[in-house]
Design an enzyme around this catalytic site. Structure first.
Site, short mmCIF file in Angstrom:
data_model
loop_
_atom_site.label_atom_id
_atom_site.label_comp_id
_atom_site.label_asym_id
_atom_site.label_seq_id
_atom_site.Cartn_x
_atom_site.Cartn_y
_atom_site.Cartn_z
CD GLU A 116 -4.81 35.33 -11.14
OE1 GLU A 116 -6.00 35.39 -10.81
OE2 GLU A 116 -3.89 35.73 -10.45
CD GLU A 146 -8.10 38.62 -9.21
OE1 GLU A 146 -8.92 37.69 -9.11
OE2 GLU A 146 -6.88 38.48 -9.01
CG ASN A 147 -11.48 39.36 -15.46
OD1 ASN A 147 -10.43 38.78 -15.70
ND2 ASN A 147 -12.64 38.75 -15.30
CG HIS A 201 -11.58 36.96 -2.66
ND1 HIS A 201 -10.80 36.25 -1.79
CD2 HIS A 201 -10.94 36.92 -3.85
CE1 HIS A 201 -9.73 35.81 -2.43
NE2 HIS A 201 -9.79 36.19 -3.69
CD GLU A 202 -12.78 37.38 -7.19
OE1 GLU A 202 -11.84 37.98 -7.75
OE2 GLU A 202 -12.67 36.21 -6.78
CG HIS A 209 -8.31 40.11 -5.98
ND1 HIS A 209 -7.02 39.94 -5.56
CD2 HIS A 209 -8.91 38.89 -5.89
CE1 HIS A 209 -6.85 38.66 -5.22
NE2 HIS A 209 -7.97 38.02 -5.39
CD GLU A 255 -5.82 35.21 -5.25
OE1 GLU A 255 -6.77 35.43 -4.47
OE2 GLU A 255 -5.90 35.40 -6.48
#
Ligand SMILES: [Zn+2]
Length: 885
Positions: free
Chosen positions: A165, A303-304, A336-337, A340, A359
């Protein structure tokens, strides 16, 4: 992605101190192939990638072979996709029934980052398979496929990872590298036998090829955007727990699993909670949280899908060095991740214009999850700090709307800023409070179900929330996301009758650098509470409103602090707020202080009003409230740079206010104390140390010296702050001691801390020494840029000039996504108006015209600081004189 505060951001944050330049972006009714922005022809779309590749980790190259299933939707003889820094050996196309179309002529456009494959005849509509043989590079900064080298007791090690990203998958796989082109992936890699290979999906099959090589084949992924693809390879350990049927794991370099236990426990707790909140279960069989040594200037975690990447400092806790704040950071970053995995991975913004859907939402959700799992951290109060940061950027004329039109890759990188993250978060918090938490969640659940595995624009979300809330919110949402800036609510009148107070409110606009601009208009949800009375809500519309509330005491506007606006009370009503300040809920104390400080710096009310509030705050206030006082005192101290007499007088007053707070929490942790108190202790030591408090500096030095022989001299949670006080005041001999410790250290997390310390000196000569060191190979490829930023924190003018003089060498140490902002950001903490000109001149000479936004913000911050020194400091100096006697 969890972004890293750039030095620009940090400088703006330190200011915590308008105007519209862009027309509101149009929001399309829905994401369709015909309307979504693309840099590629719309004639061909991919559906599946079959990738086989072999990394040559030693030589930093890889060879790849990809077969892409595509559909030609409009007849053409050329297939154009994105590729950067790749070389092509050949490409072939087969047609609808496996018919051979033949080889392609390949034309690479380096500037546009595309490769065009042209065939001898026109391709009719239908399905084809494009096979490409190619090779690419393994980088040394975190973009594309990249290597991280690190020390171990057994010698140097190298691991490789990917970071795509916003637009770097094209450095790994020739592809339709835009979020709208979702496809499935089957990946296989030939790797050294014995190493662990990581991908988005679990390994389906592993075949020993002999000769030290193993072929690993990952299970086919669900449909997703290219930027979420992941690969990692190295000497790793993994630990897992089962949560809601999913293998939730942590992966570290060998031997580090104990440091990942808190992250593993947190991730295992969070997954079922997110399943419930989103109403759609996590759709992959496994979810790894992968820790890697090193750093990036762009991000701390990514966040893959199924394979979240973190730099170690954001995932691991080491009792030797980690603080309670680090533990909070790990939890919020994991939350957070993981958020996502739904908001971003399962449902993805159609184009970077709506990046905030990823985000802003993940930032808001990390707060909600933290409030649920760790109420003892009182993290609702932290949201006030995030909102404050957003407003500090949003009140400069360089701001932009939350939804903004993005054209280029560099503009997409620059969109990862405080407006996208923290303003996005604050707007969601406000709208959630407006419709109620249950209606909000119900809307989110429908949105997830409806758009799973697809792409959306902001209006797709508003539509579902509005339906579940049963009241209009789209107009309010548009006001706050399609136009920039911060509303200002002014209390123009307050009258009491029959035990009720009626407030008259007007809406203007809060601006730090355009005080006379014509205010935009917002529909603003406002909650008020009378001290000792009731609560009431209104929607200020068309610039005016009024609200009646039970009770006749002072009335707090924006009670509960869910609103995204500033409040001006006027002098008489403000003295009522000061008088009742000690009894307000902590979140309102923090909100009022933040408003008062920022508006004082901008001339809306006296800057000394904050100092009066700081005096009115009781010693028993929440740690986060006391910590706000410490941080504002630190900021004021910064404004006195170069004014020794005035600074000394201010410090006397500031230290007299902060020292009793430190005395009350003490240097030694008390058994069972809340984490918030432990965090306050570290912040007070840091603030007092920076301001040169003799006793604190001496105590830090004493403990630093005793540490060699007495393991209790520096408790782990205080190690970083004590070392940093020592390093800021270090003489040349102490600097050399720290450097020797850095050179001997084998744990990457601790080693990184030492190099950061070397960059912390307040002394000019030592600061220069740190800059020289940063350009050598000694710190390691990814630590240099952190050192340079750190030196800039204390010496912005010197570092900016040095970086411009060493531009190429400095840019080599920065990942490609951060290059347009890194050097301009180094000067952002300056208060010298000439620096603003230097930053603009640098941008004009070195950055594309559309990529100067961060540089403009840095220049605006410098001018803002200069203005504060000139216009606000004199009143503070006079106040200090009065108080200090
Ligand atoms: Zn993110």
């Amino acid at each position: 992605m969890r972004r890293l505060l750039s030095s620009t951001a940090a400088a703006v944050l330190l200011l915590a101190a308008n105007g519209a330049f862009a027309a509101p972006a149009a929001v399309s009714p829905g994401a369709t192939a015909a309307t979504v922005t693309t840099q590629l022809p719309r004639t061909v779309v991919p559906s599946h990638y079959d990738l086989a590749f072999t990394p040559d980790v030693e030589n930093l190259t890889f060879a790849g072979k990809v077969k892409i299933s595509v559909e030609v939707v409009e007849a053409t003889n050329t297939i154009t996709l994105q590729a950067a820094d790749l070389t092509f050996a050949g490409a072939d196309l087969t047609g609808p029934n496996g018919a051979k179309i033949g080889p392609a002529t390949i034309k690479v456009d380096e500037e546009a980052q595309t490769a065009a494959f042209t065939f001898a005849r026109t391709l009719a509509k239908g399905k084809y398979v494009l096979s490409i043989d190619y090779a690419g590079k393994i980088y040394k900064q975190a973009a594309g496929l990249f290597a991280l080298d690190y020390e171990t007791e057994a010698g140097k090690q190298r691991a490789i990872y990917t970071q795509f990203e916003n637009s770097d998958a094209r450095r790994f796989i020739p592809s339709w590298d835009e979020p709208f082109y979702k496809a499935t992936y089957s990946v296989e890699a030939t790797v050294p036998t014995g190493q662990m290979a990581l991908g988005n999906m679990p390994i389906e099959k592993s075949t020993d090829l002999g000769g030290g090589k193993t072929l690993v084949k990952f299970a086919r992924s669900p449909k997703m955007s290219t930027y979420l693809l992941f690969f990692g390879l190295g000497e790793f350990d993994r630990a897992t727990v089962k949560a809601a049927g999913v293998d939730v794991g942590v992966v570290t370099k060998k031997g580090d699993i104990p440091k990942a236990q808190f992250a593993l426990k947190s991730a295992g707790d969070l997954l079922p909670w997110f399943n419930d909140y989103f109403g759609t279960p996590y759709p992959l069989p496994a979810l790894d949280n992968i820790a890697a040594p090193g750093r990036s200037q762009f991000f701390s975690a990514m966040e893959n899908w199924g394979a979240i990447f973190y730099f170690e400092y954001a995932l691991l806790l080491d009792p030797k060095i980690s603080s309670q704040r680090d533990a909070q950071g790990v939890f919020t970053t994991v939350a957070h991740e993981m958020a996502h995995q739904w908001f971003g991975d399962l449902v993805t913004m159609a184009w970077w214009d709506d990046l905030w859907l990823n985000e802003g939402f993940a930032s808001w959700m990390e707060g909600r999850a933290t409030e649920h799992f760790h109420p003892e951290w009182n993290s609702a109060l932290n949201a006030v700090g995030g909102r404050e940061y957003a407003m500090s950027l949003d009140a400069l004329q360089t701001t932009h709307p939350v939804v903004q039109h993005v054209e280029t890759v560099e503009q997409a990188s620059q969109a990862f800023d405080g407006i996208t993250y923290q303003k996005g978060e604050a707007v969601i918090r406000m709208l959630e409070a407006y419709v109620g938490a249950d209606a909000w969640r119900a809307g989110v659940r429908t949105y997830m179900k409806k758009h799973a595995h697809k792409n959306t624009v902001s209006d797709d979300l508003w539509r579902e929330i509005e339906a579940s809330a049963g009241k209009p919110i789209t107009d309010i949402a548009h006001d706050f996301t399609l136009q920039p800036g911060v509303p200002l609510i002014t209390v123009t009148d307050a009258t009491c009758a029959a035990g009720k107070t009626t407030l008259s409110l007007t809406q203007g606009e809060f601006s730090k650098d355009l005080p006379n601009k014509k205010a935009l208009t917002w529909r603003v949800p406002v909650t008020v509470r009378a001290v000792g009375g009731g609560e009431a809500k209104t929607l200020v519309t068309g610039g005016k409103g009024s609200v009646t509330v039970d009770g006749c005491g002072p009335v707090i506007v924006n009670a509960g602090q869910s609103g995204y606006f500033r409040t001006l009370y006027g002098p008489t009503r403000f003295s009522g707020v000061v008088a009742s300040f000690a009894g307000l809920p902590a979140i309102d104390q923090l909100g009022v202080m933040s408003d008062v400080w920022s508006m004082g710096l901008s001339g809306y009310q006296p800057a000394t009003d904050f100092l009066d509030l700081a005096s009115a705050a009781p010693a028993t206030a929440e740690p986060q409230v006391l910590s706000k006082i410490a941080s504002v005192f630190g900021a004021i101290d910064g404004y006195y740079e170069g004014m020794p007499a005035e600074r000394a007088a201010f410090r006397k007053v500031a230290l007299a206010r902060l020292n009793p707070m430190l005395a009350s929490v003490g240097w030694t942790p008390k058994a069972g104390e809340p984490d918030t108190v432990a965090i306050l202790r570290g912040e007070l030591i840091g603030a007092l140390g920076r301001m040169g408090d003799a006793a604190v500096v001496a105590e830090a030095n004493r403990r630093f010296a005793a540490d060699k022989t007495d393991p209790s001299a520096i408790p782990g949670p205080l190690r970083k702050v004590i070392q940093s006080v020592v390093a800021q005041h270090a003489d040349a001999a102490t600097w050399d001691v720290i450097r020797a410790q850095a050179q001997a250290e084998k744990t990457p997390l601790i080693r990184a801390q030492f190099y950061s310390l070397l960059a912390s000196s307040q002394d000019d000569a030592l600061a220069r020494k740190a800059l020289d060191l940063a350009l050598t190979a000694e710190p390691g490829e990814t630590l240099s840029s952190t050192m340079i930023s750190r030196v800039a924190g204390g010496h912005p003018d010197m570092v900016f000039d040095w970086a411009v003089a060493n531009r190429d060498a400095v840019n080599d140490k920065v990942d490609s996504s951060s290059r347009t902002r890194f050097i301009p950001g180094l000067g952002a903490g300056s208060s010298n108006p000439a620096m603003a000109e230097k930053i603009r001149a640098y941008a004009a000479a070195n950055l594309a015209e559309g990529s100067r936004k961060e540089a403009e913000t840095a220049a605006a911050s410098v001018l803002n600081r200069a203005g504060i020194r000139q216009n606000r400091l004199p009143a503070i100096t006079a106040w200090v004189k009065k108080i200090g006697g």
